[in-house]
Design an enzyme around this catalytic site. Structure first.
Site, PDB file in Angstrom:
ATOM      1  N   GLU A 123       0.820  -1.219   0.000  1.00  0.00           N
ATOM      2  CA  GLU A 123       0.000   0.000   0.000  1.00  0.00           C
ATOM      3  C   GLU A 123       0.853   1.269   0.000  1.00  0.00           C
ATOM      4  O   GLU A 123       0.665   2.173   0.812  1.00  0.00           O
ATOM      5  CB  GLU A 123      -0.942  -0.009   1.209  1.00  0.00           C
ATOM      6  CG  GLU A 123      -1.871  -1.217   1.236  1.00  0.00           C
ATOM      7  CD  GLU A 123      -2.885  -1.173   2.371  1.00  0.00           C
ATOM      8  OE1 GLU A 123      -2.637  -0.481   3.375  1.00  0.00           O
ATOM      9  OE2 GLU A 123      -3.932  -1.821   2.245  1.00  0.00           O
ATOM     10  N   GLU A 170      -6.123  -8.376   0.461  1.00  0.00           N
ATOM     11  CA  GLU A 170      -6.569  -8.414   1.853  1.00  0.00           C
ATOM     12  C   GLU A 170      -8.032  -8.020   1.922  1.00  0.00           C
ATOM     13  O   GLU A 170      -8.454  -7.034   1.314  1.00  0.00           O
ATOM     14  CB  GLU A 170      -5.764  -7.439   2.726  1.00  0.00           C
ATOM     15  CG  GLU A 170      -4.272  -7.694   2.760  1.00  0.00           C
ATOM     16  CD  GLU A 170      -3.527  -6.612   3.526  1.00  0.00           C
ATOM     17  OE1 GLU A 170      -4.166  -5.924   4.365  1.00  0.00           O
ATOM     18  OE2 GLU A 170      -2.325  -6.434   3.279  1.00  0.00           O
TER      19      GLU A 170
END
Length: 488
Positions: free
Chosen positions: A122, A267
């Site tokens: 990220e 995720e």
């Protein structure tokens, strides 16, 4: 999610043959996390995954203990590269060549079935303030070049796990999706590069965070079986935020000429503690709904084929940063020791199976002495100290231990410190406020833990720092709020 770069966690990934439903679930995938003061032995975790049908795992770093245990296990592996390594990997291709040799090639030659290298985690989060903006893509390019040089270019693919904040919709509808203007050109370069090298775009989606961030967010819209009013986008009605979020990405890809780009969900999951909406009931509801739809072979309105999905996560981690929220340490389907939090129907009548062979410290707890008083002048500082060096996130408002009285709150804090310090004799000495008991003080939803005995297991890497070396992850302001709550 803004999670740190050094941990590994576990999620469901379901595969199908042919139509999928007719053949049933082929396997499950997970992220495996090691940011724990007392992590499970890697061999026990691998056995836990295999017992529960997980055949793919995502690691957030090339942890030697985890990779060694995964050798010849039949489990496919995605190895993550932490954000702090991006700068050196981007600066010189030789650094990438050395990284691949040490962390990929070596383990492939030892029987580890590595299929992906996940470059960064990220990296374009707005909260990072462009820290990794100029190093992520060059690092990706250099890792790809290094894989080719190592003869692994066809076997091992590259990807970048991205937070869903890399795309947005001005209208709020999925059909208006596009990539953030500040990183639009960069995203186009990355996606083209992934496409040219047969890589995959990886996105992390968290319906829980939508609920956490907005008190007015309709609760049912976070789940797959809710009754919230649908969001109507032309001829499509979206009944849950996961589908709407994913299709916003698909619209962004279509709008920019990459409509067929393969996408994985790196995720997705639901925490069980640390916030009023982070509870076992909601976690079971969300994860069961996610699993059910994948078993049915159900995709989203814009992509009928279900994406590969990694459920976050396998095991709780008591040493993760709680900067995003106290729930960060409670994403696991299993507790830190591999015990089951809640059952899930895994299909064909299968339920979850707990970890086997776990050895614990002595069956004893550190609690507040019966004769001690909450008005003792050392009371506040003792709790503050315990929660500085141990995980007290379950004591927060709306959490599993949030309804304890003042003495029980102190007992919980003292015990977490005592267990984190491996039940060391001097670790239950809080200015004569504490004592050791062999009577389990757990009650209701509140578990007073006993930690894994690392002395009876092979210690996995260096994931259990000493008291002096461990960082204060429990925010001081949270500890003070806790203390004030106890006083009241």
């Amino acid at each position: 999610m803004g999670k740190g770069n050094g941990y590994m966690l576990c999620l469901f990934l379901v595969f199908f043959l042919g139509e999928g439903l007719s053949k049933g679930v082929q396997g499950l995938a997970c992220n495996w996390g090691l940011q724990s003061t007392h992590p499970l032995q890697p061999s026990i975790v691998v056995k836990l995954m295999k017992d529960n049908g997980f055949n793919k795992v995502k690691l957030f770093e090339a942890d030697p203990g985890a990779l060694k245990a995964l050798a010849n296990s039949g489990i496919q592996v995605m190895v993550g590269i932490p954000n702090e390594l991006l700068a050196p990997l981007a600066s010189n291709v030789n650094n990438a060549i050395n990284y691949v040799k040490q962390n990929i090639s070596t383990y492939v030659s030892k029987g580890v079935d590595i299929r992906y290298v996940a470059v960064a985690n990220e990296p374009f989060l707005k909260t990072y303030k462009d820290t990794f903006l100029h190093t992520t893509f060059p690092a990706l390019q250099n890792i790809q070049a290094a894989l080719i040089k190592a003869g692994l270019g066809k076997q091992v693919k590259v990807t970048i796990p991205l937070n869903a904040d890399v795309y947005e919709s001005e209208s709020g509808l999925p059909s208006s999706g596009d990539f953030r203007p500040d990183i639009h050109d960069l995203m186009m370069s990355i996606i083209k590069f992934l496409s040219d090298n047969r890589g995959v775009l990886t996105i992390n989606i968290y319906p829980f965070l939508s609920l956490y961030a907005d008190p007015n967010f309709p609760v049912d819209y976070a789940f797959f079986n809710g009754s919230a009013a649908p969001v109507v986008d032309g001829s499509i009605s979206y009944t849950n935020v996961f589908d709407a979020n994913f299709d916003t990405l698909i619209s962004a890809l279509e709008k920019n000429g990459f409509g067929s780009m393969p996408v994985m969900i790196g995720e997705v999951g639901w925490p069980t503690d640390g916030d009023p909406n982070a509870n076992i009931e909601y976690a079971r509801r969300f994860n069961q709904g996610l699993l059910d739809r994948i078993i049915r072979g159900q995709g989203t309105p814009k992509r009928s084929t279900p994406p590969e999905v990694y459920l976050f996560s396998l095991i709780d981690e008591d040493n993760k940063s709680v900067q995003p929220g106290n729930f960060e340490r409670h994403w696991g389907v299993f507790y830190y020791d591999g015990a089951i939090k809640y059952q899930l129907n895994m299909g064909h009548g299968r339920g979850l199976i707990p970890a086997k062979g776990v050895k614990y410290l002595a069956r004893q707890w550190c609690v507040m002495s019966p004769g001690a008083s909450t008005s003792d002048p050392n009371f506040q500082n003792s709790i503050n100290y315990a929660c500085t060096y141990a995980d007290c996130t379950s004591l927060g408002y709306g959490s599993s231990c949030g309804n304890l009285d003042a003495k029980s709150n102190a007992s919980y804090a003292f015990n977490m410190y005592y267990q984190t310090m491996n039940q060391r004799k001097d670790s239950c000495s809080f200015s004569n406020l504490s004592t050791i008991t062999t009577v389990n003080p757990s009650r209701g939803t509140c578990r007073y833990e006993i930690m894994i005995d690392l002395g009876k297991h092979e210690r996995p890497s260096n994931h259990a720092p000493s008291a002096a070396g461990r960082k204060q992850h429990f925010p001081l302001i949270m500890a003070l709020v806790l203390v004030l709550t106890l006083i009241v």
